[in-house]
Design a protein around this motif. Sequence first.
Motif, PDB file in Angstrom:
ATOM      1  N   TYR A 170      33.209 -56.625  37.593  1.00 12.57           N
ATOM      2  CA  TYR A 170      32.695 -56.067  36.335  1.00 12.57           C
ATOM      3  C   TYR A 170      32.161 -54.645  36.508  1.00 12.57           C
ATOM      4  O   TYR A 170      32.149 -53.858  35.555  1.00 12.57           O
ATOM      5  CB  TYR A 170      31.676 -57.002  35.679  1.00 12.57           C
ATOM      6  N   TYR A 226      29.074 -58.679  25.382  1.00  8.84           N
ATOM      7  CA  TYR A 226      27.740 -58.521  25.965  1.00  8.84           C
ATOM      8  C   TYR A 226      26.688 -59.312  25.189  1.00  8.84           C
ATOM      9  O   TYR A 226      25.681 -59.746  25.749  1.00  8.84           O
ATOM     10  CB  TYR A 226      27.376 -57.039  26.006  1.00  8.84           C
ATOM     11  N   SER A 227      26.936 -59.520  23.903  1.00  9.78           N
ATOM     12  CA  SER A 227      25.976 -60.241  23.067  1.00  9.78           C
ATOM     13  C   SER A 227      26.149 -61.758  23.127  1.00  9.78           C
ATOM     14  O   SER A 227      25.315 -62.491  22.602  1.00  9.78           O
ATOM     15  CB  SER A 227      26.094 -59.779  21.607  1.00  9.78           C
ATOM     16  N   GLU A 283      29.045 -59.301  31.506  1.00  6.22           N
ATOM     17  CA  GLU A 283      28.285 -58.242  32.170  1.00  6.22           C
ATOM     18  C   GLU A 283      28.947 -56.866  32.159  1.00  6.22           C
ATOM     19  O   GLU A 283      28.259 -55.860  32.300  1.00  6.22           O
ATOM     20  CB  GLU A 283      28.007 -58.643  33.629  1.00  6.22           C
ATOM     21  N   GLY A 321      30.198 -55.032  29.907  1.00  2.00           N
ATOM     22  CA  GLY A 321      29.938 -54.182  28.757  1.00  2.00           C
ATOM     23  C   GLY A 321      28.795 -53.213  28.973  1.00  2.00           C
ATOM     24  O   GLY A 321      28.854 -52.056  28.541  1.00  2.00           O
ATOM     25  N   GLN A 322      27.738 -53.655  29.653  1.00  2.00           N
ATOM     26  CA  GLN A 322      26.598 -52.768  29.875  1.00  2.00           C
ATOM     27  C   GLN A 322      26.990 -51.585  30.756  1.00  2.00           C
ATOM     28  O   GLN A 322      26.619 -50.435  30.474  1.00  2.00           O
ATOM     29  CB  GLN A 322      25.450 -53.549  30.521  1.00  2.00           C
ATOM     30  N   ASN A 328      21.775 -54.378  38.326  1.00  2.00           N
ATOM     31  CA  ASN A 328      22.653 -55.489  37.947  1.00  2.00           C
ATOM     32  C   ASN A 328      22.900 -56.448  39.096  1.00  2.00           C
ATOM     33  O   ASN A 328      23.027 -57.658  38.889  1.00  2.00           O
ATOM     34  CB  ASN A 328      23.994 -54.957  37.440  1.00  2.00           C
TER      35      ASN A 328
END
Length: 346
Positions: A134, A165-166, A225, A227-228, A279
């Motif tokens: 990721y 991500y949500s 993960e 997406g962040q 992360n």
Amino acid sequence: MATTTDATSAPAGSTGATRRAGTAYPRYVAGKVAGAAVSLLAVLVTGFFLFRLIPGDPVKFMTGGRQVSAEQLAAYRREFGLDLPLWQQFTDYCGKALTGDLGTSYQFSAPVVDKISEALPNTLLLTGTAFVLYTALGIALGTRSAWRHGRIGDRLNTGLALTLYSLPSFWLGLLLITTLSVGIGPVPGLFPTGGMESGGEEGFAYVVDVAHHLVLPVVTLVAVEYGQTLLVTRSALLDEMGSDYLTTARAKGLRDDLVRRRHAVPNALLPTVTLVFVNLGRTVAGVILVETVFSWPGLGGLFYQALSVPDLPLVQGLFLVFAGAVIVMNTLADLLYPLFDPRVGR
């Protein structure tokens, strides 16, 4: 005379500035390490008192639901120190924890350190694989989206990243199990529903079997993960794209691809580097739900088992590992950041 004074005072001033610069980073490191030590101590204290609020009697669990006398229950409490006053339990726990002794698990009758050591490689396999994938995916797509911002590809990338991500990781995991493990209609299940291995395999066949079981939990973590990392990389690169040095590089005749790879991306990766370390610690701590959904035999699944008792020594030890991973990675990011931006730590 004045000239001589000026000549001698300048080196003295520059020497003082050099000396201050030479001691600034060690002071910066000492401050960060001290802050991490205080945070770990706070985690140690919090973990002890927090999990004693969980309903349930570990002594009754250890009896297996059998009818036992009050004397037998009292003997169990004495054996595990549960008959001691809370303040004495706390001082004993802290004293042993500082020497690396996290106690004995109630349900496994084994040292907590041993149980954590057994499960840790499985968690590192899962989280390490997902972390590499990721991070690479987020940086690659974030760079591409920023360089072509406003186009349809950028909107699709950011929209999909925000959506995934949500999503709760356990919900996405259950959805993948339903569609890709159990199967829907004429579509057969392609992957195992859980666990780490089927059993009975050796050598290369064992590696393939573990990789087969690894696919769905890794896909779940990557989907949630990446997406962040994408959004942070995209935002940082957009801030760099209007810089004068990029205009100068283009004016020298460099191709657009070279301008992006050699100049823009390295400078834009500073916030992403910090995020990568944060992360890494957060993934280890946040894998509990994913491991539970996929019955992965790692620290997350062990934590879920310990909570159901409650197995206080095991829960406290795992909580310390999870929180410690976040604290250590945050501190490591703080210590490495001055290597990328020399203004930090002065």
